[in-house]
Motif scaffolding. Structure first.
Motif, PDB file in Angstrom:
ATOM      1  N   PHE A  96      -2.676 -10.910   5.233  1.00  0.00           N
ATOM      2  CA  PHE A  96      -1.111 -10.507   5.397  1.00  0.00           C
ATOM      3  C   PHE A  96      -0.409 -11.577   4.855  1.00  0.00           C
ATOM      4  O   PHE A  96      -0.894 -12.536   4.519  1.00  0.00           O
ATOM      5  CB  PHE A  96      -0.783 -10.737   6.890  1.00  0.00           C
ATOM      6  N   ALA A 102       0.017  -6.265   4.644  1.00  0.00           N
ATOM      7  CA  ALA A 102      -1.643  -6.177   4.394  1.00  0.00           C
ATOM      8  C   ALA A 102      -1.897  -5.938   3.019  1.00  0.00           C
ATOM      9  O   ALA A 102      -1.498  -4.976   2.568  1.00  0.00           O
ATOM     10  CB  ALA A 102      -2.384  -5.498   5.623  1.00  0.00           C
ATOM     11  N   PHE A 104      -5.012  -5.604   0.281  1.00  0.00           N
ATOM     12  CA  PHE A 104      -6.596  -5.430   0.257  1.00  0.00           C
ATOM     13  C   PHE A 104      -7.117  -5.731  -1.111  1.00  0.00           C
ATOM     14  O   PHE A 104      -6.695  -5.497  -2.039  1.00  0.00           O
ATOM     15  CB  PHE A 104      -7.000  -3.844   0.769  1.00  0.00           C
ATOM     16  N   GLY A 105      -8.295  -6.235  -1.155  1.00  0.00           N
ATOM     17  CA  GLY A 105      -9.336  -6.128  -2.339  1.00  0.00           C
ATOM     18  C   GLY A 105      -9.470  -4.631  -2.538  1.00  0.00           C
ATOM     19  O   GLY A 105      -9.233  -3.783  -1.944  1.00  0.00           O
ATOM     20  N   GLN A 106      -9.826  -4.701  -3.899  1.00  0.00           N
ATOM     21  CA  GLN A 106     -10.365  -3.500  -4.280  1.00  0.00           C
ATOM     22  C   GLN A 106     -11.582  -2.791  -3.738  1.00  0.00           C
ATOM     23  O   GLN A 106     -11.881  -1.689  -4.011  1.00  0.00           O
ATOM     24  CB  GLN A 106     -10.511  -3.355  -5.990  1.00  0.00           C
TER      25      GLN A 106
ATOM     26  N   PHE B  34       2.019   0.742  10.486  1.00  0.00           N
ATOM     27  CA  PHE B  34       1.822   1.114   9.080  1.00  0.00           C
ATOM     28  C   PHE B  34       1.203   2.494   8.836  1.00  0.00           C
ATOM     29  O   PHE B  34       0.536   2.906   9.573  1.00  0.00           O
ATOM     30  CB  PHE B  34       0.634   0.128   8.474  1.00  0.00           C
ATOM     31  N   TYR B  36      -0.815   3.585   5.265  1.00  0.00           N
ATOM     32  CA  TYR B  36      -1.714   3.435   4.174  1.00  0.00           C
ATOM     33  C   TYR B  36      -1.970   4.787   3.109  1.00  0.00           C
ATOM     34  O   TYR B  36      -2.408   5.726   3.928  1.00  0.00           O
ATOM     35  CB  TYR B  36      -2.942   2.353   4.120  1.00  0.00           C
ATOM     36  N   GLN B  42     -10.020   4.676  -5.338  1.00  0.00           N
ATOM     37  CA  GLN B  42      -9.135   3.528  -5.397  1.00  0.00           C
ATOM     38  C   GLN B  42      -9.109   2.632  -4.017  1.00  0.00           C
ATOM     39  O   GLN B  42      -9.584   3.307  -2.836  1.00  0.00           O
ATOM     40  CB  GLN B  42      -7.760   3.847  -5.829  1.00  0.00           C
ATOM     41  N   GLY B  43      -8.399   1.517  -4.106  1.00  0.00           N
ATOM     42  CA  GLY B  43      -8.252   0.872  -2.741  1.00  0.00           C
ATOM     43  C   GLY B  43      -7.101   1.351  -2.021  1.00  0.00           C
ATOM     44  O   GLY B  43      -6.230   2.382  -2.366  1.00  0.00           O
ATOM     45  N   LEU B  44      -6.860   0.568  -0.920  1.00  0.00           N
ATOM     46  CA  LEU B  44      -5.634   1.038   0.026  1.00  0.00           C
ATOM     47  C   LEU B  44      -4.347   0.561  -0.538  1.00  0.00           C
ATOM     48  O   LEU B  44      -4.123  -0.568  -1.208  1.00  0.00           O
ATOM     49  CB  LEU B  44      -5.866   0.394   1.321  1.00  0.00           C
ATOM     50  N   LEU B  46      -0.065   0.430   0.551  1.00  0.00           N
ATOM     51  CA  LEU B  46       0.700   0.316   1.824  1.00  0.00           C
ATOM     52  C   LEU B  46       1.909   1.264   1.403  1.00  0.00           C
ATOM     53  O   LEU B  46       2.716   1.133   0.396  1.00  0.00           O
ATOM     54  CB  LEU B  46       1.446  -0.887   2.071  1.00  0.00           C
ATOM     55  N   ALA B 101       1.705 -10.709  12.185  1.00  0.00           N
ATOM     56  CA  ALA B 101       0.681  -9.585  12.277  1.00  0.00           C
ATOM     57  C   ALA B 101      -0.635 -10.209  12.264  1.00  0.00           C
ATOM     58  O   ALA B 101      -1.056 -11.132  11.716  1.00  0.00           O
ATOM     59  CB  ALA B 101       0.887  -8.581  11.217  1.00  0.00           C
ATOM     60  N   LEU B 104      -5.752  -5.405  11.402  1.00  0.00           N
ATOM     61  CA  LEU B 104      -5.314  -3.798  11.479  1.00  0.00           C
ATOM     62  C   LEU B 104      -6.231  -3.055  12.247  1.00  0.00           C
ATOM     63  O   LEU B 104      -7.341  -3.291  12.199  1.00  0.00           O
ATOM     64  CB  LEU B 104      -5.038  -3.384  10.004  1.00  0.00           C
TER      65      LEU B 104
END
Lengths: 113, 116
Positions: A96, A102, A104-106, B34, B36, B42-44, B46, B101, B104
């Motif tokens: 965070f 938040a 994130f890595g890939q 949140f 996402y 692919q990644g997450l 926001l 925070a 999650l």
């Protein structure tokens, strides 16, 4: 914001072996989080890694299976030990920032054969 | 403990139609909320977040969500979707500790498929 470099991006491993996943953050953070996303599933928190203390594991995850290191405020590793096909998942680290966002890595896409 | 329920696992919708992805949460303490998005392989990313203040929050790509405390809901909406919105959408909550925070908790996800 935060930029996370996670590696490896993917790996195929033999059952019974171990894989260590690394996450490097471009800023200092108190806590780093490790998640698992099994195929077609949502993300599940494995553990929270705090610098200078042992990681806190969620129910269903144990240190012997998923040892975590947190040597400083910008780096952490997660090891998946004694792997079985059920460990095939995407593993992600997350942090965070000060605005409660938040990042994130890939992810590391792990396949155990 | 907190939990998140996404009521629809799959939502197909035609291009340019409106869409609402539903999310309900349960928590005995205050949380941050949140949404996402995860595009294929692919990644997450926001989309938006609710921390406090106005209950209507606007995010990226034309999405918005409304926090309803009485109904413990945080539904995601877009008035007109595009093919490029096809993705998996995750609702998540975070506990608040010392104003910050924490980890999650994610819902099970909703696959949005936009049809031509």
């Amino acid at each position: 914001s935060a930029v996370i470099s996670q590696k490896p991006s993917r790996d195929i491993c033999q059952r019974g072996t171990s894989l260590t996943i690394q996450c490097q953050v471009d800023s200092q953070v108190t806590m780093m989080f490790w998640y698992r996303q099994q195929p077609g599933q949502s993300l599940t928190l494995i553990a929270t890694a705090n610098q200078g203390s042992e990681a806190t594991y969620e129910s269903g995850f144990v240190i012997d299976k998923f040892p975590i290191s947190r040597p400083n405020l910008t780096f952490s590793t997660l090891t998946v030990s004694n792997m079985s096909p059920e460990d095939s998942s995407i593993y992600l680290c997350s942090v965070f920032d000060g605005a409660a966002r938040a990042f994130f890595g890939q992810g590391t896409r792990l396949t155990v054969v | 403990a907190q939990s998140v329920t996404q009521l629809d696992s799959q939502v197909p919708v035609f291009e340019e139609a409106p869409v609402e992805l539903r999310c309900n949460y349960s928590s005995s303490v205050s949380v941050y909320l949140f949404w996402y998005v995860q595009y294929p392989n692919q990644g997450l990313q926001l989309l938006l977040k609710y921390l406090s203040g106005s209950t209507l929050v606007k995010g990226i790509n034309g999405f918005e969500a409304e926090f309803n405390k009485s109904q413990t809901s945080f539904h995601l909406r877009k008035p007109s979707v595009h093919i490029s919105d096809t993705a998996e959408y995750f609702c998540a909550v975070s506990l608040i500790s010392s104003g910050s925070a924490r980890q999650l908790t994610f819902g099970s996800g909703t696959q949005l498929t936009v049809l031509p």
